[in-house]
Design a protein around this motif. Sequence first.
Motif, PDB file in Angstrom:
ATOM      1  N   LEU A  47       5.281  -5.682   3.244  1.00 34.22           N
ATOM      2  CA  LEU A  47       5.887  -4.557   2.528  1.00 34.22           C
ATOM      3  C   LEU A  47       6.489  -5.018   1.205  1.00 34.22           C
ATOM      4  O   LEU A  47       7.183  -6.029   1.137  1.00 34.22           O
ATOM      5  CB  LEU A  47       6.969  -3.903   3.394  1.00 34.22           C
ATOM      6  N   ARG A  48       6.242  -4.247   0.162  1.00 32.59           N
ATOM      7  CA  ARG A  48       6.704  -4.560  -1.189  1.00 32.59           C
ATOM      8  C   ARG A  48       8.149  -4.096  -1.365  1.00 32.59           C
ATOM      9  O   ARG A  48       8.523  -3.009  -0.953  1.00 32.59           O
ATOM     10  CB  ARG A  48       5.821  -3.822  -2.197  1.00 32.59           C
ATOM     11  N   CYS A  49       8.936  -4.932  -2.029  1.00 23.38           N
ATOM     12  CA  CYS A  49      10.286  -4.518  -2.417  1.00 23.38           C
ATOM     13  C   CYS A  49      10.136  -3.536  -3.574  1.00 23.38           C
ATOM     14  O   CYS A  49       9.526  -3.860  -4.597  1.00 23.38           O
ATOM     15  CB  CYS A  49      11.117  -5.728  -2.838  1.00 23.38           C
ATOM     16  N   LEU A  50      10.677  -2.358  -3.438  1.00 25.21           N
ATOM     17  CA  LEU A  50      10.527  -1.332  -4.463  1.00 25.21           C
ATOM     18  C   LEU A  50      11.399  -1.605  -5.680  1.00 25.21           C
ATOM     19  O   LEU A  50      11.189  -1.011  -6.731  1.00 25.21           O
ATOM     20  CB  LEU A  50      10.833   0.038  -3.870  1.00 25.21           C
ATOM     21  N   LEU A  70      15.981  -3.802   7.881  1.00 23.33           N
ATOM     22  CA  LEU A  70      16.712  -3.256   9.035  1.00 23.33           C
ATOM     23  C   LEU A  70      15.952  -2.090   9.659  1.00 23.33           C
ATOM     24  O   LEU A  70      15.915  -1.951  10.885  1.00 23.33           O
ATOM     25  CB  LEU A  70      18.120  -2.824   8.613  1.00 23.33           C
ATOM     26  N   LEU A  71      15.336  -1.259   8.831  1.00 21.04           N
ATOM     27  CA  LEU A  71      14.542  -0.137   9.326  1.00 21.04           C
ATOM     28  C   LEU A  71      13.363  -0.630  10.155  1.00 21.04           C
ATOM     29  O   LEU A  71      13.077  -0.099  11.236  1.00 21.04           O
ATOM     30  CB  LEU A  71      14.049   0.719   8.156  1.00 21.04           C
ATOM     31  N   VAL A  72      12.675  -1.663   9.662  1.00 25.71           N
ATOM     32  CA  VAL A  72      11.539  -2.239  10.394  1.00 25.71           C
ATOM     33  C   VAL A  72      11.999  -2.745  11.751  1.00 25.71           C
ATOM     34  O   VAL A  72      11.378  -2.474  12.785  1.00 25.71           O
ATOM     35  CB  VAL A  72      10.875  -3.366   9.564  1.00 25.71           C
ATOM     36  N   ARG A  73      13.099  -3.477  11.765  1.00 27.15           N
ATOM     37  CA  ARG A  73      13.613  -4.030  13.018  1.00 27.15           C
ATOM     38  C   ARG A  73      14.053  -2.921  13.982  1.00 27.15           C
ATOM     39  O   ARG A  73      13.813  -2.990  15.177  1.00 27.15           O
ATOM     40  CB  ARG A  73      14.761  -4.997  12.727  1.00 27.15           C
ATOM     41  N   GLU A  74      14.654  -1.888  13.435  1.00 33.36           N
ATOM     42  CA  GLU A  74      15.089  -0.753  14.259  1.00 33.36           C
ATOM     43  C   GLU A  74      13.892  -0.068  14.917  1.00 33.36           C
ATOM     44  O   GLU A  74      13.929   0.262  16.102  1.00 33.36           O
ATOM     45  CB  GLU A  74      15.847   0.234  13.360  1.00 33.36           C
ATOM     46  N   ARG A  75      12.837   0.134  14.151  1.00 34.82           N
ATOM     47  CA  ARG A  75      11.637   0.780  14.690  1.00 34.82           C
ATOM     48  C   ARG A  75      10.973  -0.094  15.758  1.00 34.82           C
ATOM     49  O   ARG A  75      10.472   0.419  16.752  1.00 34.82           O
ATOM     50  CB  ARG A  75      10.630   1.077  13.573  1.00 34.82           C
ATOM     51  N   LEU A  76      10.979  -1.418  15.555  1.00 32.85           N
ATOM     52  CA  LEU A  76      10.393  -2.315  16.548  1.00 32.85           C
ATOM     53  C   LEU A  76      11.206  -2.303  17.848  1.00 32.85           C
ATOM     54  O   LEU A  76      10.637  -2.298  18.941  1.00 32.85           O
ATOM     55  CB  LEU A  76      10.296  -3.739  16.003  1.00 32.85           C
ATOM     56  N   VAL A  77      12.505  -2.288  17.728  1.00 32.57           N
ATOM     57  CA  VAL A  77      13.372  -2.235  18.918  1.00 32.57           C
ATOM     58  C   VAL A  77      13.151  -0.925  19.668  1.00 32.57           C
ATOM     59  O   VAL A  77      13.177  -0.889  20.898  1.00 32.57           O
ATOM     60  CB  VAL A  77      14.861  -2.413  18.525  1.00 32.57           C
ATOM     61  N   ASP A  78      12.872   0.157  18.924  1.00 30.84           N
ATOM     62  CA  ASP A  78      12.613   1.459  19.553  1.00 30.84           C
ATOM     63  C   ASP A  78      11.251   1.524  20.228  1.00 30.84           C
ATOM     64  O   ASP A  78      10.929   2.512  20.870  1.00 30.84           O
ATOM     65  CB  ASP A  78      12.714   2.581  18.513  1.00 30.84           C
ATOM     66  N   GLY A  79      10.431   0.478  20.055  1.00 33.92           N
ATOM     67  CA  GLY A  79       9.156   0.422  20.761  1.00 33.92           C
ATOM     68  C   GLY A  79       7.935   0.783  19.939  1.00 33.92           C
ATOM     69  O   GLY A  79       6.835   0.910  20.488  1.00 33.92           O
ATOM     70  N   ASP A  80       8.094   0.945  18.640  1.00 30.00           N
ATOM     71  CA  ASP A  80       6.944   1.273  17.795  1.00 30.00           C
ATOM     72  C   ASP A  80       5.997   0.074  17.684  1.00 30.00           C
ATOM     73  O   ASP A  80       6.432  -1.080  17.706  1.00 30.00           O
ATOM     74  CB  ASP A  80       7.401   1.650  16.385  1.00 30.00           C
ATOM     75  N   TYR A  88       5.077   4.703   9.268  1.00 31.02           N
ATOM     76  CA  TYR A  88       6.363   5.360   9.023  1.00 31.02           C
ATOM     77  C   TYR A  88       6.899   5.006   7.638  1.00 31.02           C
ATOM     78  O   TYR A  88       7.316   5.885   6.879  1.00 31.02           O
ATOM     79  CB  TYR A  88       7.368   4.964  10.107  1.00 31.02           C
ATOM     80  N   VAL A  89       6.867   3.735   7.291  1.00 29.29           N
ATOM     81  CA  VAL A  89       7.379   3.305   5.987  1.00 29.29           C
ATOM     82  C   VAL A  89       6.514   3.887   4.867  1.00 29.29           C
ATOM     83  O   VAL A  89       7.042   4.354   3.853  1.00 29.29           O
ATOM     84  CB  VAL A  89       7.460   1.763   5.911  1.00 29.29           C
ATOM     85  N   VAL A  90       5.197   3.894   5.052  1.00 31.34           N
ATOM     86  CA  VAL A  90       4.304   4.465   4.041  1.00 31.34           C
ATOM     87  C   VAL A  90       4.538   5.968   3.900  1.00 31.34           C
ATOM     88  O   VAL A  90       4.514   6.507   2.787  1.00 31.34           O
ATOM     89  CB  VAL A  90       2.821   4.161   4.379  1.00 31.34           C
ATOM     90  N   SER A  91       4.798   6.652   5.002  1.00 30.70           N
ATOM     91  CA  SER A  91       5.047   8.096   4.921  1.00 30.70           C
ATOM     92  C   SER A  91       6.322   8.404   4.134  1.00 30.70           C
ATOM     93  O   SER A  91       6.424   9.437   3.494  1.00 30.70           O
ATOM     94  CB  SER A  91       5.131   8.707   6.317  1.00 30.70           C
ATOM     95  N   ARG A  92       7.284   7.491   4.158  1.00 30.92           N
ATOM     96  CA  ARG A  92       8.533   7.703   3.423  1.00 30.92           C
ATOM     97  C   ARG A  92       8.455   7.242   1.970  1.00 30.92           C
ATOM     98  O   ARG A  92       9.073   7.850   1.101  1.00 30.92           O
ATOM     99  CB  ARG A  92       9.675   6.972   4.111  1.00 30.92           C
ATOM    100  N   TYR A  93       7.727   6.148   1.708  1.00 31.21           N
ATOM    101  CA  TYR A  93       7.756   5.548   0.378  1.00 31.21           C
ATOM    102  C   TYR A  93       6.405   5.543  -0.338  1.00 31.21           C
ATOM    103  O   TYR A  93       6.322   5.131  -1.488  1.00 31.21           O
ATOM    104  CB  TYR A  93       8.280   4.105   0.466  1.00 31.21           C
ATOM    105  N   GLY A  94       5.330   5.931   0.337  1.00 34.69           N
ATOM    106  CA  GLY A  94       4.016   5.976  -0.288  1.00 34.69           C
ATOM    107  C   GLY A  94       3.261   4.665  -0.149  1.00 34.69           C
ATOM    108  O   GLY A  94       3.803   3.651   0.275  1.00 34.69           O
ATOM    109  N   GLU A  95       1.992   4.696  -0.528  1.00 30.61           N
ATOM    110  CA  GLU A  95       1.106   3.529  -0.409  1.00 30.61           C
ATOM    111  C   GLU A  95       1.574   2.351  -1.254  1.00 30.61           C
ATOM    112  O   GLU A  95       1.256   1.214  -0.959  1.00 30.61           O
ATOM    113  CB  GLU A  95      -0.322   3.894  -0.847  1.00 30.61           C
TER     114      GLU A  95
END
Length: 162
Positions: A47-50, A70-80, A88-95
């Motif tokens: 993932l690119r730093c914006l 932190l978002l990536v880690r949170e999603r992984l802990v949630d079972g994604d 999820y990250v692409v849907s929020r920030y684009g390609e």
Amino acid sequence: MIRSLRPLGLALLLLLGSLAAAGAVTPDEMLDNPVLEQRARALSAELRCLVCQNQSIDDSNAELARDLRLLVRERLVDGDSDREVLDYVVSRYGEFVLLKPRLSVRTWLLWGTPVMMLLAGALALLAGARGRSRAVDAGAARLSEAEQQELARLLADRNPDT
């Protein structure tokens, strides 16, 4: 004396620069589960730093990069799955957030358009060159009988040996 200090100073500067990049992920961000942490680091490297735009969020010290880690880690802990986290990250920030964009119609158009334009230009130049050569050939064939006789006479006057 000063010359001998330059390489030492350069080496120290490079060492400090590499430590700054290595310290982007702070211990309070790390997960207790080493498998999840490894997955998080792998995803963060994609993932690119914006803010920085030429660094992954794993290497960046920017606050937004920290939030994304932190978002990536949170999603992984949630079972994604890894794919779900990236989606999820692409849907929020684009390609643009992906360091290696996915192959899609959009990327084909992005990379294919310059090639197609170059081919179209080459074909236009080729067609123009062929059109000009045909026009020259057609102009020579359009001489009347009188003009052809005059041309032959002029050439004979110019070259009396033949």
